[in-house]
Design an enzyme around this catalytic site. Structure first.
Site, short mmCIF file in Angstrom:
data_model
loop_
_atom_site.label_atom_id
_atom_site.label_comp_id
_atom_site.label_asym_id
_atom_site.label_seq_id
_atom_site.Cartn_x
_atom_site.Cartn_y
_atom_site.Cartn_z
N GLU A 174 0.83 -1.21 0.00
CA GLU A 174 0.00 0.00 0.00
C GLU A 174 0.86 1.26 0.00
O GLU A 174 1.28 1.74 1.06
CB GLU A 174 -0.92 0.03 1.23
N GLU A 262 -6.22 -7.54 -0.53
CA GLU A 262 -6.67 -7.31 0.85
C GLU A 262 -8.06 -6.73 0.84
O GLU A 262 -8.35 -5.80 0.09
CB GLU A 262 -5.79 -6.22 1.49
#
Ligand code: MG
Length: 334
Positions: A174, A262
């Site tokens: 991320e 995710e």
């Protein structure tokens, strides 16, 4: 040694499982004959247009689990073992897992390479043994600051595992609010170039700005130098609603392929009803998704209650609200 019955079945082209039901005396032969895992059936995953397809060019959508950060002493590392992978495959029908190797945060790869890398290797080898897919995730929010380290790590992974159809590389979990074109894309090109010099074909997934939500920025300026590259989309159902699905749909329409490495939810609650909408969206668009996270930490996304066994064998009462919802989705994923 091959039983005559099995040989006959093979010769006439009948799947030999019907023979095994009548004769279970030789378990060794039985297991070696049945090779119908998700990976043997679908082979290497490949980007084709805006879809991920299997070896027969059929779009494929998998459902599975992400492990928690691998970092030393964060707690989630206790679940990085073969028993958990086997349990998830058999009890949850998980077809893909993700080893989320913490990098720069405390206790991560940069401070203890061997422990974190060994956890990844354990999950990868277990996934290969179980015939399911596995993501090797460089779990960082600052990966562009350690590009050389990422290259060394992924070169080693490509050398070790590049020949296995099970393997997927995720080179940046991320990214924060940084430039796609000026920072992230150059990072991705460097790491992809190093992987491709060793492994020409396994799928590579690239994180997108703002916690892997700005898939629109990748869609505007996609990586064209290499093939078999998809982009990360993350969502947490309490925060991310129709606006993010709309953005992701537009990115798909512009031609890039997405992968949800995710996602998290609060489980069965009246204040969080977005999971159904997201799963319908994933189903309609043939998107693979992995639930965050295999852990017993006291936080909303953990699938396990505190103190749950680190070796699988979990009962329904061991699961959190989020865990029950995730299991129901993964177990019944078509
Ligand atoms: Mg390969």
């Amino acid at each position: 040694m091959i039983h005559k019955k099995m040989l006959i079945c093979l010769l006439v082209g009948i799947f030999p499982i019907s023979c095994y039901k009548k004769d279970t005396s030789d378990l060794t032969i039985k297991e070696s004959f049945i090779d119908s895992t998700i990976v043997s059936n679908n082979g290497l995953l490949r980007v084709f247009g805006n879809k991920i397809v299997n070896k027969n060019n059929v779009p494929i959508s998998l459902a599975g689990n992400s492990f928690f950060w691998s970092n030393d002493n964060w707690g989630g590392e206790r679940y990085y073992n073969s028993e958990v992978v086997e349990w998830l495959k058999n009890d949850w029908n998980t077809t893909i897992v993700r080893a989320a190797m913490g990098v720069d945060a405390q206790g991560g790869y940069l401070s203890n390479k061997s422990s974190n890398k060994n956890r990844v290797k354990t999950i990868v080898q277990s996934a290969i043994d179980q015939g399911i897919y596995v993501i090797i995730d460089w779990h960082s929010h600052h990966a562009e600051d350690f590009t050389e380290e990422a290259i060394i790590f992924f070169e080693e992974m490509a050398n070790l595992y590049g020949e296995y159809e099970n393997i997927i590389y995720e080179i940046y979990n991320e990214p924060l609010d940084i430039s796609w074109t000026e920072t992230l894309k150059p990072y991705a090109l460097s790491v992809i170039s190093s992987i491709r010099a060793i492994d020409p074909d396994n799928l590579i997934i690239v994180g997108t700005p703002e916690w892997s939500q700005r898939v629109d920025l990748a869609a505007e300026d996609p990586i064209t130098e290499y093939t078999n590259v998809a982009y990360t989309l993350h969502f947490y159902t309490v925060y991310h609603h129709e606006w993010l699905r709309d953005r992701a749909s537009e990115a798909l329409n512009s031609g890039i392929a997405l992968f949800v490495t995710e996602w998290g939810s609060l489980g069965y609650t009246t204040i969080d009803t977005e999971a159904d909408k997201w799963m319908n969206w994933c189903f309609q668009n043939k998107i693979t998704h992995l639930n965050w996270a295999v852990n017993d930490k006291e936080e909303e996304w953990s699938i396990l209650k505190p103190g749950t066994s680190q070796l699988g064998g979990w009962s329904q009462s061991d699961l959190t609200n989020a865990g029950k919802l995730a299991k129901n989705i993964i177990l019944n994923w078509p």
